[in-house]
Write an enzyme that holds these catalytic residues in place. Structure first.
Site, PDB file in Angstrom:
ATOM      1  N   CYS A  11     -54.505  47.538  -6.197  1.00 34.69           N
ATOM      2  CA  CYS A  11     -55.212  48.136  -7.346  1.00 34.69           C
ATOM      3  C   CYS A  11     -54.433  48.053  -8.652  1.00 34.69           C
ATOM      4  O   CYS A  11     -54.879  47.409  -9.604  1.00 34.69           O
ATOM      5  CB  CYS A  11     -55.555  49.596  -7.045  1.00 34.69           C
ATOM      6  SG  CYS A  11     -56.723  49.814  -5.694  1.00 34.69           S
TER       7      CYS A  11
ATOM      8  N   ASN B 215     -56.308  54.404 -13.046  1.00 34.43           N
ATOM      9  CA  ASN B 215     -55.238  53.594 -12.462  1.00 34.43           C
ATOM     10  C   ASN B 215     -54.174  53.237 -13.500  1.00 34.43           C
ATOM     11  O   ASN B 215     -52.979  53.208 -13.197  1.00 34.43           O
ATOM     12  CB  ASN B 215     -55.819  52.324 -11.836  1.00 34.43           C
ATOM     13  CG  ASN B 215     -56.376  52.580 -10.453  1.00 34.43           C
ATOM     14  OD1 ASN B 215     -56.273  53.682  -9.923  1.00 34.43           O
ATOM     15  ND2 ASN B 215     -56.985  51.582  -9.854  1.00 34.43           N
TER      16      ASN B 215
END
Length: 434
Positions: free
Chosen positions: A263, A211
């Site tokens: 996220c 991420n």
């Protein structure tokens, strides 16, 4: 396999529905009585394309069920997935693991020998160690395993991502956990989806690293877009020029108003805190977080400057798109929040529309005139700004739009339109990095 999914949020519900579609027997457990009741009534609490049909099909086939009572299903479970929230903790930015550890404490006395507890939630390195300690301390004689199986689902494309993944990451510290998870994911490995087996800590870190790297690509191209505007280049050309390099790739190189969602914001921050805790500072990620935070308000100022800058009391702006990306109703850390607040700080009234995010937007944005469609939103506004790349905004009737606006000004923060096409209709057009 008999699977219990603890948590019916985005990750838990999508994962549970997909596992059941593989043929496993899945029970999703949640403490939220209203959410469970809605699911039992066939109502899906989140917007995700195709999820309602997938849930309905597997409920009808008897493979998927929902309950508030964890005690009725846990003792028979082969695998228990923890899919609860891990939001940023107030005050310090660390991931709040209270829900994860609470689930571990609650399940401990109900687990059977041989059960595998799997953290599906995004958790910092070492969380699995603590989950194992909590359960072992509560039940010293229990024979169990703890594994990590992070998710890599894109909101708006989650079902396809789950069923056709780039890879499935499994972190285990014993052979039994590996065997159980291999059996759970066997339908995917038959289709040649790579199952990557690694240590539990390695899997936990892989999720955060992935991420953070994607967030880095987004912030990088946004900064290059800023430079393009100064030097007279087109960021789309630059993105294509670097994206065709196989070492770089073209995904996540679309400039825009910054990243948001459930996220990237919290995971980059949690990774920074982990680096600090282990005295391994992550300077690049620090810069990414700072750049993205600055980006969102800068896009609001871009609109204000397009109107002439300074105090804009009496002006109205039509905002098209509120969610952090298309095909979701998720407003968490959406760039639209900072853009709208910046407009309001300049005295501008805001009219807004989003195909799916209106209800969620009303919880976080005040003093906004929420409209029922794009053209109603444009009516009487001094400018239109596209914040989210919904398909509904890609082919607006520009003649009609021009007739509704007080002045023909379009600020396209997603570069959905061709400058020449828009200017041919008599608009002033402002894109990103162009």
């Amino acid at each position: 396999m008999r699977i219990v999914m603890i948590g019916t949020g985005y990750v838990g519900l999508v994962s549970g529905a997909c596992f059941s579609d593989f043929g496993h027997t899945v029970t999703c457990v949640d403490k939220d009585e209203g959410k469970v009741k809605a699911l039992l009534d066939g109502k899906i609490p989140i917007f995700e394309p195709g999820l309602d049909e997938l849930v309905a099909k597997n409920v009808a086939n008897g493979r998927l069920s929902f309950t508030l009572d964890i005690a009725e299903v846990l003792p028979d479970a082969d695998a228990v997935f923890i899919a609860v929230g891990t939001p940023s903790r107030r005050g310090d930015g660390h991931a709040d693991l209270s829900y994860v550890y609470g689930a571990a404490r609650e399940m401990a006395p109900m687990l059977r020998d041989g059960a595998v507890v799997v953290t599906k939630s995004t958790v910092p390195v070492g969380t699995g160690d603590e989950v194992q300690r909590i359960i072992a301390e509560a039940c010293p004689d229990l024979d169990f395993s703890v594994a990590s199986n992070p998710e890599f689902l894109r909101e708006g494309a989650a079902i396809d991502d789950f069923k056709h993944p780039d890879r499935v990451v499994v972190g285990v510290n014993d052979d039994h956990a590996e065997q159980v998870l291999q059996e759970i994911y066997r339908p995917l490995t038959r289709n040649d989806s790579p199952l990557l087996i690694m240590s539990r800590r390695g899997a936990e870190l892989t999720k955060y690293a992935a991420n953070a790297f994607l967030a880095t690509k987004i912030s990088f191209i946004n900064e290059i877009a800023n430079l393009c505007e100064k030097v007279g280049a087109d960021v789309r050309d630059v993105a294509k020029g670097i994206g065709l390099d196989s070492r770089i790739g073209n995904r996540f190189l679309q400039p825009g108003p910054g990243y948001g969602g459930s996220c990237f914001p919290k995971d980059t921050l949690a990774l920074l805190k982990t680096g600090q805790d282990y005295e391994a500072p992550l300077r690049i990620v620090e810069s990414v977080v700072a750049s993205n935070d600055t980006r969102k308000r800068a896009m609001g100022r871009k609109v204000v400057n397009a109107l002439g800058g300074g105090d804009q009391h009496g002006k109205t702006v039509a905002v098209l798109g509120l969610t952090f990306k298309a095909n979701t109703d998720d407003m968490r850390d959406s760039p639209a929040i900072a853009v709208i607040q910046t407009l309001q700080d300049a005295g501008i009234a805001v009219r807004a529309y989003d195909p799916e995010g209106m209800d969620q937007a009303k919880k976080v944005l005040d003093n906004v005139d929420y409209c029922t469609g794009p053209y109603e939103t444009l009516e009487g506004a001094d400018a239109a700004v596209i914040v989210t790349e919904w398909d509904a905004f890609r082919a607006l009737d520009l003649t009609r739009a021009k007739s509704l606006l007080k002045q023909p000004l379009l600020v396209d923060l997603r570069n959905l339109y061709s400058r020449s096409d828009v200017e041919r209709q008599g608009f002033t057009y402002i894109g990103v990095g162009r």
